[in-house]
Design an enzyme around this catalytic site. Structure first.
Site, PDB file in Angstrom:
ATOM      1  CB  ILE A 102      -0.965  -0.012   1.217  1.00  0.00           C
ATOM      2  CG1 ILE A 102      -1.977   1.137   1.148  1.00  0.00           C
ATOM      3  CG2 ILE A 102      -0.226  -0.071   2.536  1.00  0.00           C
ATOM      4  CD1 ILE A 102      -3.119   1.029   2.157  1.00  0.00           C
ATOM      5  CB  CYS A 103       0.980   4.146   0.835  1.00  0.00           C
ATOM      6  SG  CYS A 103       1.504   5.860   1.061  1.00  0.00           S
ATOM      7  N   GLY A 104       3.405   4.106  -0.467  1.00  0.00           N
ATOM      8  CA  GLY A 104       4.779   4.193  -0.949  1.00  0.00           C
ATOM      9  C   GLY A 104       5.427   2.861  -1.245  1.00  0.00           C
ATOM     10  CB  THR A 106       2.679   0.866  -4.911  1.00  0.00           C
ATOM     11  OG1 THR A 106       2.628   2.286  -4.761  1.00  0.00           O
ATOM     12  CG2 THR A 106       1.518   0.211  -4.160  1.00  0.00           C
ATOM     13  CB  ALA A 153      -4.432  -0.351  -1.742  1.00  0.00           C
TER      14      ALA A 153
END
Length: 197
Positions: A102-104, A106, A153
């Site tokens: 999720i978030c960074g 990715t 996400a």
């Protein structure tokens, strides 16, 4: 899948709020969550919470895990300090063990080349483009994406992220999964009846 252990990566600047729904409901449904740090030295989250990791990354083995969760952190965007976690994600995926980012995180997976050929999402397409990755053609504008063993996400979607984790691990399915999402995402009180049935 025989393991009921989920490994949660923790590191300095870890974004506390991104995994609470997922980890809490996993534990309530019979899973064990073990934290994995760069070492076993304490780390400090973005919210200032100190966490003592259960184990160090160098002893993490996909064979002992049902899932590896990688959270956002400022460190994903300020150098390669967290690159070993992205490399661990490659090891998990190569072993057929799911990874949820999720978030960074990715962006870390993008730099590792893990999003080039898989459907995925993140905060925004241009955020991942800045990594120089080649997966722009498989980017999906949605809250969360599961492609095989990989879940992704954006930072504003911890509930959708948890939904995908639950679906992948069989925690909630069908109407119960939908009800869980409606309860925690939409505050739909009618969903509670389905969940408690």
């Amino acid at each position: 899948m025989t393991s009921k252990t989920v490994h949660l990566a923790v590191y300095d600047t870890y974004a506390d709020w991104e995994t609470g729904h997922a980890t809490a409901h996993l534990v309530q449904n019979g899973f064990t969550v073990r934290t994995v740090g760069p070492t076993t030295e304490p780390v400090t989250t973005m919210g200032g919470v100190r966490i003592q990791p259960d184990l160090a990354l160098d002893v993490l083995d996909p064979a002992d895990s049902a899932l590896l969760i990688l959270t956002g952190a400022s460190l994903w965007d300020t150098g390669d300090k967290l690159a070993p976690f992205a490399a661990a994600a490659r090891t998990f995926l190569d072993a057929g063990v799911p990874v949820a980012a999720i978030c960074g995180a990715t962006a870390g997976l993008a730099r590792e080349g893990l999003l080039d050929d898989r459907a995925h999402t993140s905060a925004a397409s241009f955020y991942l483009e800045a990594t120089g990755y080649r997966g722009g053609g498989t980017y999906v504008e949605t809250d969360a994406v599961t492609d095989g063993e990989l879940i992704t996400a954006g930072p504003t979607e911890p509930v959708a992220f948890a939904r995908e984790v639950f679906a992948r691990l069989g925690v909630y399915e069908g109407p119960k999964l939908d009800a869980w999402y409606r309860l925690f995402h939409d505050s739909d009180p009618a969903a509670y009846e389905i969940l408690s049935a």
